[in-house]
Design a protein around this motif. Structure first.
Motif, PDB file in Angstrom:
ATOM      1  N   ASN A  77      36.691  36.427  53.915  1.00 58.10           N
ATOM      2  CA  ASN A  77      37.193  37.792  54.103  1.00 58.10           C
ATOM      3  C   ASN A  77      37.796  38.345  52.826  1.00 58.10           C
ATOM      4  O   ASN A  77      37.616  39.516  52.497  1.00 58.10           O
ATOM      5  CB  ASN A  77      38.216  37.844  55.230  1.00 58.10           C
ATOM      6  CG  ASN A  77      37.561  37.861  56.588  1.00 58.10           C
ATOM      7  OD1 ASN A  77      36.362  38.088  56.715  1.00 58.10           O
ATOM      8  ND2 ASN A  77      38.350  37.615  57.607  1.00 58.10           N
ATOM      9  N   LEU A  78      38.514  37.507  52.098  1.00 56.97           N
ATOM     10  CA  LEU A  78      39.105  37.938  50.832  1.00 56.97           C
ATOM     11  C   LEU A  78      38.006  38.322  49.844  1.00 56.97           C
ATOM     12  O   LEU A  78      38.090  39.353  49.170  1.00 56.97           O
ATOM     13  CB  LEU A  78      39.994  36.825  50.264  1.00 56.97           C
ATOM     14  CG  LEU A  78      40.817  37.163  49.039  1.00 56.97           C
ATOM     15  CD1 LEU A  78      41.731  38.351  49.289  1.00 56.97           C
ATOM     16  CD2 LEU A  78      41.631  35.950  48.609  1.00 56.97           C
ATOM     17  N   LEU A  79      36.970  37.537  49.793  1.00 58.55           N
ATOM     18  CA  LEU A  79      35.845  37.839  48.901  1.00 58.55           C
ATOM     19  C   LEU A  79      35.171  39.148  49.315  1.00 58.55           C
ATOM     20  O   LEU A  79      34.801  39.964  48.461  1.00 58.55           O
ATOM     21  CB  LEU A  79      34.841  36.688  48.908  1.00 58.55           C
ATOM     22  CG  LEU A  79      33.637  36.854  47.990  1.00 58.55           C
ATOM     23  CD1 LEU A  79      34.067  36.995  46.538  1.00 58.55           C
ATOM     24  CD2 LEU A  79      32.690  35.691  48.161  1.00 58.55           C
ATOM     25  N   LYS A  80      35.011  39.365  50.616  1.00 61.10           N
ATOM     26  CA  LYS A  80      34.405  40.619  51.090  1.00 61.10           C
ATOM     27  C   LYS A  80      35.202  41.826  50.607  1.00 61.10           C
ATOM     28  O   LYS A  80      34.622  42.822  50.178  1.00 61.10           O
ATOM     29  CB  LYS A  80      34.350  40.646  52.623  1.00 61.10           C
ATOM     30  CG  LYS A  80      33.286  39.785  53.227  1.00 61.10           C
ATOM     31  CD  LYS A  80      33.352  39.945  54.752  1.00 61.10           C
ATOM     32  CE  LYS A  80      32.508  38.960  55.472  1.00 61.10           C
ATOM     33  NZ  LYS A  80      32.645  39.079  56.945  1.00 61.10           N
ATOM     34  N   VAL A  81      36.521  41.737  50.699  1.00 58.42           N
ATOM     35  CA  VAL A  81      37.359  42.858  50.251  1.00 58.42           C
ATOM     36  C   VAL A  81      37.164  43.077  48.766  1.00 58.42           C
ATOM     37  O   VAL A  81      36.947  44.202  48.312  1.00 58.42           O
ATOM     38  CB  VAL A  81      38.854  42.614  50.568  1.00 58.42           C
ATOM     39  CG1 VAL A  81      39.709  43.720  49.968  1.00 58.42           C
ATOM     40  CG2 VAL A  81      39.088  42.513  52.059  1.00 58.42           C
ATOM     41  N   ARG A  82      37.217  42.019  48.013  1.00 57.63           N
ATOM     42  CA  ARG A  82      37.106  42.139  46.551  1.00 57.63           C
ATOM     43  C   ARG A  82      35.736  42.644  46.116  1.00 57.63           C
ATOM     44  O   ARG A  82      35.615  43.292  45.077  1.00 57.63           O
ATOM     45  CB  ARG A  82      37.435  40.810  45.899  1.00 57.63           C
ATOM     46  CG  ARG A  82      38.902  40.473  46.043  1.00 57.63           C
ATOM     47  CD  ARG A  82      39.305  39.261  45.269  1.00 57.63           C
ATOM     48  NE  ARG A  82      40.756  39.107  45.318  1.00 57.63           N
ATOM     49  CZ  ARG A  82      41.374  37.954  45.257  1.00 57.63           C
ATOM     50  NH1 ARG A  82      40.690  36.834  45.138  1.00 57.63           N
ATOM     51  NH2 ARG A  82      42.687  37.895  45.305  1.00 57.63           N
ATOM     52  N   GLU A  83      34.716  42.370  46.912  1.00 58.21           N
ATOM     53  CA  GLU A  83      33.361  42.817  46.586  1.00 58.21           C
ATOM     54  C   GLU A  83      33.033  44.176  47.209  1.00 58.21           C
ATOM     55  O   GLU A  83      31.918  44.662  47.061  1.00 58.21           O
ATOM     56  CB  GLU A  83      32.335  41.770  47.039  1.00 58.21           C
ATOM     57  CG  GLU A  83      32.435  40.464  46.289  1.00 58.21           C
ATOM     58  CD  GLU A  83      32.168  40.614  44.798  1.00 58.21           C
ATOM     59  OE1 GLU A  83      31.237  41.357  44.424  1.00 58.21           O
ATOM     60  OE2 GLU A  83      32.903  39.992  44.003  1.00 58.21           O
ATOM     61  N   ARG A  92      38.360  48.204  40.450  1.00 61.07           N
ATOM     62  CA  ARG A  92      38.356  49.327  41.394  1.00 61.07           C
ATOM     63  C   ARG A  92      39.709  49.464  42.088  1.00 61.07           C
ATOM     64  O   ARG A  92      40.478  48.509  42.173  1.00 61.07           O
ATOM     65  CB  ARG A  92      37.222  49.172  42.403  1.00 61.07           C
ATOM     66  CG  ARG A  92      37.436  48.130  43.463  1.00 61.07           C
ATOM     67  CD  ARG A  92      36.201  48.054  44.372  1.00 61.07           C
ATOM     68  NE  ARG A  92      36.422  47.249  45.530  1.00 61.07           N
ATOM     69  CZ  ARG A  92      36.892  47.686  46.700  1.00 61.07           C
ATOM     70  NH1 ARG A  92      37.212  48.948  46.837  1.00 61.07           N
ATOM     71  NH2 ARG A  92      37.057  46.879  47.722  1.00 61.07           N
ATOM     72  N   GLN A  93      39.967  50.638  42.601  1.00 59.87           N
ATOM     73  CA  GLN A  93      41.194  50.910  43.345  1.00 59.87           C
ATOM     74  C   GLN A  93      40.952  50.573  44.814  1.00 59.87           C
ATOM     75  O   GLN A  93      39.947  50.978  45.392  1.00 59.87           O
ATOM     76  CB  GLN A  93      41.585  52.391  43.217  1.00 59.87           C
ATOM     77  CG  GLN A  93      41.948  52.792  41.810  1.00 59.87           C
ATOM     78  CD  GLN A  93      43.225  52.115  41.347  1.00 59.87           C
ATOM     79  OE1 GLN A  93      44.192  52.030  42.091  1.00 59.87           O
ATOM     80  NE2 GLN A  93      43.237  51.638  40.123  1.00 59.87           N
ATOM     81  N   TYR A  94      41.862  49.831  45.395  1.00 56.12           N
ATOM     82  CA  TYR A  94      41.748  49.453  46.799  1.00 56.12           C
ATOM     83  C   TYR A  94      42.430  50.485  47.681  1.00 56.12           C
ATOM     84  O   TYR A  94      43.458  51.052  47.313  1.00 56.12           O
ATOM     85  CB  TYR A  94      42.387  48.085  47.057  1.00 56.12           C
ATOM     86  CG  TYR A  94      41.679  46.947  46.366  1.00 56.12           C
ATOM     87  CD1 TYR A  94      40.441  46.511  46.829  1.00 56.12           C
ATOM     88  CD2 TYR A  94      42.238  46.313  45.270  1.00 56.12           C
ATOM     89  CE1 TYR A  94      39.792  45.464  46.214  1.00 56.12           C
ATOM     90  CE2 TYR A  94      41.586  45.260  44.640  1.00 56.12           C
ATOM     91  CZ  TYR A  94      40.362  44.842  45.118  1.00 56.12           C
ATOM     92  OH  TYR A  94      39.705  43.803  44.509  1.00 56.12           O
ATOM     93  N   GLU A  95      41.846  50.697  48.862  1.00 53.71           N
ATOM     94  CA  GLU A  95      42.476  51.559  49.857  1.00 53.71           C
ATOM     95  C   GLU A  95      43.600  50.767  50.524  1.00 53.71           C
ATOM     96  O   GLU A  95      43.655  49.543  50.436  1.00 53.71           O
ATOM     97  CB  GLU A  95      41.444  52.003  50.894  1.00 53.71           C
ATOM     98  CG  GLU A  95      40.360  52.891  50.310  1.00 53.71           C
ATOM     99  CD  GLU A  95      39.360  53.341  51.349  1.00 53.71           C
ATOM    100  OE1 GLU A  95      39.757  53.542  52.524  1.00 53.71           O
ATOM    101  OE2 GLU A  95      38.187  53.499  50.986  1.00 53.71           O
ATOM    102  N   ALA A  96      44.482  51.490  51.227  1.00 55.46           N
ATOM    103  CA  ALA A  96      45.646  50.842  51.848  1.00 55.46           C
ATOM    104  C   ALA A  96      45.237  49.730  52.812  1.00 55.46           C
ATOM    105  O   ALA A  96      45.832  48.650  52.811  1.00 55.46           O
ATOM    106  CB  ALA A  96      46.509  51.879  52.569  1.00 55.46           C
ATOM    107  N   TRP A  97      44.225  49.958  53.635  1.00 53.83           N
ATOM    108  CA  TRP A  97      43.802  48.938  54.594  1.00 53.83           C
ATOM    109  C   TRP A  97      43.221  47.719  53.875  1.00 53.83           C
ATOM    110  O   TRP A  97      43.377  46.599  54.343  1.00 53.83           O
ATOM    111  CB  TRP A  97      42.814  49.502  55.625  1.00 53.83           C
ATOM    112  CG  TRP A  97      41.488  49.929  55.074  1.00 53.83           C
ATOM    113  CD1 TRP A  97      41.139  51.172  54.621  1.00 53.83           C
ATOM    114  CD2 TRP A  97      40.330  49.109  54.917  1.00 53.83           C
ATOM    115  NE1 TRP A  97      39.834  51.167  54.185  1.00 53.83           N
ATOM    116  CE2 TRP A  97      39.311  49.917  54.362  1.00 53.83           C
ATOM    117  CE3 TRP A  97      40.043  47.772  55.189  1.00 53.83           C
ATOM    118  CZ2 TRP A  97      38.042  49.429  54.065  1.00 53.83           C
ATOM    119  CZ3 TRP A  97      38.767  47.295  54.900  1.00 53.83           C
ATOM    120  CH2 TRP A  97      37.790  48.117  54.349  1.00 53.83           C
ATOM    121  N   GLU A  98      42.587  47.945  52.713  1.00 56.00           N
ATOM    122  CA  GLU A  98      42.066  46.817  51.946  1.00 56.00           C
ATOM    123  C   GLU A  98      43.205  45.989  51.359  1.00 56.00           C
ATOM    124  O   GLU A  98      43.138  44.758  51.349  1.00 56.00           O
ATOM    125  CB  GLU A  98      41.145  47.317  50.826  1.00 56.00           C
ATOM    126  CG  GLU A  98      39.839  47.894  51.323  1.00 56.00           C
ATOM    127  CD  GLU A  98      39.019  48.501  50.218  1.00 56.00           C
ATOM    128  OE1 GLU A  98      37.829  48.158  50.123  1.00 56.00           O
ATOM    129  OE2 GLU A  98      39.562  49.326  49.445  1.00 56.00           O
TER     130      GLU A  98
END
Length: 90
Positions: free
Chosen positions: A62-68, A3-9
């Motif tokens: 937190n890193l896992l939350k972003v990736r998921e 997936r594409q991440y948003e800038a804040w992600e």
């Protein structure tokens, strides 16, 4: 497909990865025998180890939350007082 991440992600990913590296390096130095001694207090190595372990787990989660895709950019950051409380240094 990734997936594409948003800038804040992307900011959160970069920040959490940097913090993970810092705490892993710090814990590795303690494992190598480095001690933390504060004048008038004494050796606080074990308390600092507990805090570092907590911060490391926090940033990995937190890193896992972003990736998921479950991250929240309004989540308050971990702070030193909470880390002290968790380490039993309150």
């Amino acid at each position: 497909m990734e997936r594409q991440y948003e800038a804040w992600e992307l900011e959160l990913i970069k920040s959490n990865q940097a913090n993970i590296t810092v705490y892993e390096d710090f814990l590795r130095s303690l494992d190598d025998g480095e001690r933390i001694v504060i004048p008038d207090v004494g050796d606080v190595t074990e308390q600092e180890r507990k805090k570092a372990e907590w911060f490391l787990a926090y940033h990995k989660a937190n890193l896992l939350k972003v990736r998921e895709g479950a991250a929240n950019d309004n989540e308050p950051p971990m702070d030193e007082e909470l880390a002290d409380l968790i380490a039993g240094d309150w």
